[in-house]
Design a protein around this motif. Structure first.
Motif, mmCIF file in Angstrom:
data_model
loop_
_atom_site.group_PDB
_atom_site.id
_atom_site.type_symbol
_atom_site.label_atom_id
_atom_site.label_comp_id
_atom_site.label_asym_id
_atom_site.label_seq_id
_atom_site.Cartn_x
_atom_site.Cartn_y
_atom_site.Cartn_z
ATOM 1 N N GLU A 37 0.881 -1.165 0.000
ATOM 2 C CA GLU A 37 0.000 0.000 0.000
ATOM 3 C C GLU A 37 0.917 1.213 0.000
ATOM 4 O OE1 GLU A 37 -3.432 2.047 2.802
ATOM 5 O OE2 GLU A 37 -2.959 -0.072 3.052
ATOM 6 N N LEU A 38 0.751 2.105 -0.965
ATOM 7 C CA LEU A 38 1.643 3.238 -1.132
ATOM 8 C C LEU A 38 0.935 4.529 -0.724
ATOM 9 C CD1 LEU A 38 4.483 4.003 -2.225
ATOM 10 C CD2 LEU A 38 3.356 4.463 -4.419
ATOM 11 N N LEU A 39 1.580 5.314 0.116
ATOM 12 C CA LEU A 39 1.035 6.580 0.591
ATOM 13 C C LEU A 39 1.982 7.717 0.223
ATOM 14 C CD1 LEU A 39 0.261 5.428 4.246
ATOM 15 C CD2 LEU A 39 -1.333 5.450 2.325
ATOM 16 N N ARG A 40 1.462 8.773 -0.361
ATOM 17 C CA ARG A 40 2.273 9.976 -0.597
ATOM 18 C C ARG A 40 2.420 10.677 0.738
ATOM 19 N NH1 ARG A 40 5.049 14.070 -1.096
ATOM 20 N NH2 ARG A 40 5.107 15.403 -2.943
ATOM 21 N N ALA A 41 3.635 11.075 1.070
ATOM 22 C CA ALA A 41 3.904 11.722 2.353
ATOM 23 C C ALA A 41 4.458 13.129 2.101
ATOM 24 C CB ALA A 41 4.904 10.901 3.152
ATOM 25 N N PHE A 42 4.139 14.054 3.009
ATOM 26 C CA PHE A 42 4.582 15.442 2.890
ATOM 27 C C PHE A 42 5.419 15.818 4.099
ATOM 28 C CE2 PHE A 42 0.564 15.042 0.653
ATOM 29 C CZ PHE A 42 0.854 15.619 -0.576
ATOM 30 N N ASP A 43 6.587 16.433 3.858
ATOM 31 C CA ASP A 43 7.356 16.946 4.986
ATOM 32 C C ASP A 43 6.742 18.289 5.409
ATOM 33 O OD1 ASP A 43 8.365 19.001 3.309
ATOM 34 O OD2 ASP A 43 10.237 17.934 2.949
#
Length: 104
Positions: A79-85
């Protein structure tokens, strides 16, 4: 470069070959580096997921291809999640509007 969290669960096949999991992870990391992807961290976990990869990829398509490729071996589901710093999130928040903004 965009970051992603890749949540990984072993399939029955992956569990049969559990003792090779670290070797598979190293080999996969070497392979994805050829496509401009950097696996920053790989963690084996206890709970709903068996592994977590923290990844940097040039774009969403490249990250998705990595996730699909990992699953194609048959040892895991991903399962791939886009992450934001924090800086990226502040940029996102600059574009957020609330219902109060609409009535001004």
């Amino acid at each position: 470069m965009p970051q992603y969290v890749c949540l990984v669960s072993f399939t029955q096949e992956g569990l049969k070959n559990l003792k090779a999991t670290t070797k598979r992870a190293k080999a996969f990391q070497e392979q994805v580096e050829k496509h401009g992807i950097k696996i920053k961290t790989t963690l084996w976990t206890v709970g709903s997921y068996d592994l977590v990869h923290i990844v940097e990829a040039p774009d969403d398509k490249t990250a998705a291809a990595m996730s699909f490729s990992l699953g194609a071996f048959g040892n895991v589901r991903t399962e791939l999640l886009r992450a934001f710093d924090i800086d990226e999130m502040e940029s996102v928040l600059d574009q957020v509007y609330t219902p109060y903004d609409l009535v001004k």
